[in-house]
Design a protein around this motif. Structure first.
Motif, short mmCIF file in Angstrom:
data_model
loop_
_atom_site.label_atom_id
_atom_site.label_comp_id
_atom_site.label_asym_id
_atom_site.label_seq_id
_atom_site.Cartn_x
_atom_site.Cartn_y
_atom_site.Cartn_z
N TYR A 21 7.34 -6.44 -1.14
CA TYR A 21 5.96 -7.28 -1.53
C TYR A 21 5.97 -7.41 -0.49
CZ TYR A 21 2.55 -9.94 -2.77
OH TYR A 21 0.77 -10.89 -2.96
N SER A 22 6.84 -8.10 0.54
CA SER A 22 6.29 -8.02 1.90
C SER A 22 5.94 -6.90 3.14
CB SER A 22 7.57 -9.35 2.75
OG SER A 22 7.52 -10.62 1.59
N ALA A 23 7.20 -6.48 2.60
CA ALA A 23 6.93 -5.17 3.12
C ALA A 23 5.31 -3.98 3.49
CB ALA A 23 8.41 -4.03 2.96
N LEU A 24 5.00 -4.48 2.06
CA LEU A 24 3.71 -3.60 1.98
C LEU A 24 2.17 -5.39 2.30
CD1 LEU A 24 4.51 -2.07 -1.66
CD2 LEU A 24 4.41 -1.19 1.17
N LYS A 25 2.76 -5.89 2.58
CA LYS A 25 1.60 -7.16 3.03
C LYS A 25 1.35 -7.53 2.23
CE LYS A 25 2.28 -5.76 7.79
NZ LYS A 25 3.61 -4.98 8.10
N GLY A 26 1.16 -7.55 1.06
CA GLY A 26 1.04 -8.24 -0.42
C GLY A 26 -0.19 -10.27 -0.10
N THR A 27 -1.36 -9.76 -0.27
CA THR A 27 -1.35 -11.38 0.38
C THR A 27 -2.28 -11.73 -1.66
OG1 THR A 27 -3.96 -10.63 0.42
CG2 THR A 27 -1.68 -11.06 2.35
N GLY A 28 -1.78 -11.16 -2.85
CA GLY A 28 -2.39 -12.04 -3.70
C GLY A 28 -2.18 -10.63 -4.83
N TYR A 29 -1.92 -11.30 -6.25
CA TYR A 29 -1.92 -10.20 -7.83
C TYR A 29 -2.58 -10.00 -8.25
CZ TYR A 29 2.53 -12.33 -5.88
OH TYR A 29 3.91 -12.82 -4.94
N PRO A 30 -3.04 -8.85 -9.00
CA PRO A 30 -1.84 -7.96 -9.06
C PRO A 30 -2.18 -7.20 -7.51
CG PRO A 30 -3.58 -7.36 -10.40
CD PRO A 30 -4.09 -9.13 -10.17
N LEU A 31 -0.81 -6.54 -6.86
CA LEU A 31 -1.35 -5.87 -6.45
C LEU A 31 -0.41 -3.70 -6.84
CD1 LEU A 31 -1.55 -4.45 -3.36
CD2 LEU A 31 1.02 -5.09 -2.97
N THR A 32 -1.19 -3.34 -6.78
CA THR A 32 -0.97 -1.95 -7.44
C THR A 32 -0.99 -1.00 -6.65
OG1 THR A 32 -2.07 -2.68 -9.37
CG2 THR A 32 -1.70 -0.56 -9.29
N TYR A 33 -0.31 -0.04 -6.86
CA TYR A 33 -0.23 1.04 -6.08
C TYR A 33 -0.05 2.19 -7.34
CZ TYR A 33 0.76 -0.64 -1.64
OH TYR A 33 0.95 -0.96 0.15
N VAL A 34 -1.16 3.60 -7.32
CA VAL A 34 -0.82 4.47 -7.05
C VAL A 34 -0.26 6.13 -6.10
CG1 VAL A 34 -1.53 6.74 -9.03
CG2 VAL A 34 -2.64 4.74 -9.52
N GLY A 35 1.71 5.95 -6.06
CA GLY A 35 2.06 6.71 -5.29
C GLY A 35 1.64 5.99 -3.67
N TYR A 36 0.69 6.85 -2.58
CA TYR A 36 0.19 5.62 -2.26
C TYR A 36 -0.68 4.77 -1.93
CZ TYR A 36 3.58 8.86 1.00
OH TYR A 36 4.66 9.73 1.28
N ARG A 37 -2.03 5.41 -3.02
CA ARG A 37 -3.07 4.54 -3.41
C ARG A 37 -2.98 3.16 -3.52
NH1 ARG A 37 -7.07 8.45 -4.48
NH2 ARG A 37 -5.92 9.70 -3.96
N ARG A 38 -3.39 2.67 -2.95
CA ARG A 38 -3.53 0.97 -2.60
C ARG A 38 -4.29 0.50 -3.85
NH1 ARG A 38 -0.48 -3.18 0.82
NH2 ARG A 38 -1.92 -4.90 0.80
N PHE A 39 -4.13 -0.81 -4.92
CA PHE A 39 -5.74 -1.51 -5.57
C PHE A 39 -4.91 -2.74 -5.27
CE2 PHE A 39 -5.47 3.05 -6.80
CZ PHE A 39 -7.01 3.18 -6.82
N SER A 40 -6.07 -3.54 -4.30
CA SER A 40 -5.87 -5.55 -4.39
C SER A 40 -6.60 -5.87 -5.31
CB SER A 40 -5.79 -5.71 -2.73
OG SER A 40 -5.70 -5.14 -2.37
N GLY A 41 -6.04 -6.68 -6.11
CA GLY A 41 -6.48 -7.51 -7.26
C GLY A 41 -6.63 -6.06 -8.50
N TYR A 42 -7.30 -7.15 -9.79
CA TYR A 42 -7.62 -6.79 -11.11
C TYR A 42 -8.85 -5.46 -10.70
CZ TYR A 42 -9.44 -5.71 -15.61
OH TYR A 42 -9.55 -5.26 -17.28
N LYS A 43 -7.95 -3.89 -11.26
CA LYS A 43 -9.13 -3.61 -10.35
C LYS A 43 -9.07 -2.45 -12.64
CE LYS A 43 -10.89 -3.67 -6.43
NZ LYS A 43 -10.11 -4.68 -6.81
N GLU A 44 -10.36 -2.12 -12.92
CA GLU A 44 -9.98 -0.28 -13.75
C GLU A 44 -9.96 0.82 -13.53
OE1 GLU A 44 -13.09 -2.10 -16.51
OE2 GLU A 44 -11.43 -4.58 -16.96
#
Length: 218
Positions: free
Chosen positions: A178-201
């Motif tokens: 999580y630290s390597a990806l520089k996460g700052t909140g939850y949830p942090l979701t990835y679809v492969g390389y695609r990054r989504f910070s926070g709750y997404k639908e």
């Protein structure tokens, strides 16, 4: 006065998009004459700190990029062939990222040009976002107490989206990823390389559908 108001709106819009981590797909995209993806950074007055951060990450990853100003020193808009008007904006192939979301830019560089764009630690973390055949997985970094994580789990269940959950507080190795990806909140979701910070639908569902048709990662 009108020029000043326009400049203020451009800066404010870009700032708000950066705050919320918005990114989206460009209709046109940036490609060379042979159809290969390009990187273009769009700047403007008052973009010094954010644009410099983006330049630094592009240079550190060895990404060749073009830079275009969308507004002159007097604030007047400057047209460009890409139709981009907000700054800072980074166009990477068909993906357009508004704001100085450095990890979003990093992940998009990897998705577009391959995992060599990542640091060793980032690459180790993102290896887990793909199956043995190199196909993108849905991976959610979460905690047991996070309310938005609970909503995201429910959304995945309701929509039949298979995912892997990594409880960041469960182990030091999870925290390290999580630290390597520089996460700052939850949830942090990835679809492969695609990054989504926070709750997404819908954004995640769209990425799942898109990447299901794509080949193995680079």
């Amino acid at each position: 006065m009108k020029k000043f108001i326009l400049l203020a709106l451009l800066v404010f819009t870009g700032y708000k998009l950066h705050q919320n981590g918005y990114s989206f797909t460009s209709a046109k995209g940036a490609f060379d004459k042979d159809g290969r993806p390009m990187v273009v950074l769009f700047n403007g007055p008052g973009c010094a700190e954010h644009c410099e951060a983006i330049r630094a990450v592009l240079k550190s990853r060895g990404a060749n990029f073009e830079e275009i100003s969308v507004a002159g020193d007097d604030g007047a808009p400057v047209k460009n062939k890409y139709g981009v008007s907000q700054f800072p904006t980074t166009l990477i192939g068909k993906r357009e990222i508004v704001g100085a979301d450095i990890m979003q830019i990093t992940a998009t560089l990897a998705e577009t040009f391959g995992k060599d764009m990542l640091t060793r630690m980032e690459s180790m973390a993102m290896d887990n976002h793909f199956d043995d055949g190199g196909r993108a997985k849905v991976v959610m970094y979460a905690t047991s107490w996070c309310g938005y994580c609970k909503q995201q789990r429910e959304y995945f269940a309701d929509n039949g989206i298979a995912y892997e959950e990594i409880d960041v507080e469960e182990s030091s190795s999870n925290q390290l990823m999580y630290s390597a990806l520089k996460g700052t909140g939850y949830p942090l979701t990835y679809v492969g390389y695609r990054r989504f910070s926070g709750y997404k639908e819908g954004d995640i569902k769209s990425a799942v559908n898109e990447l299901a048709k794509a080949g193995p990662r680079r």
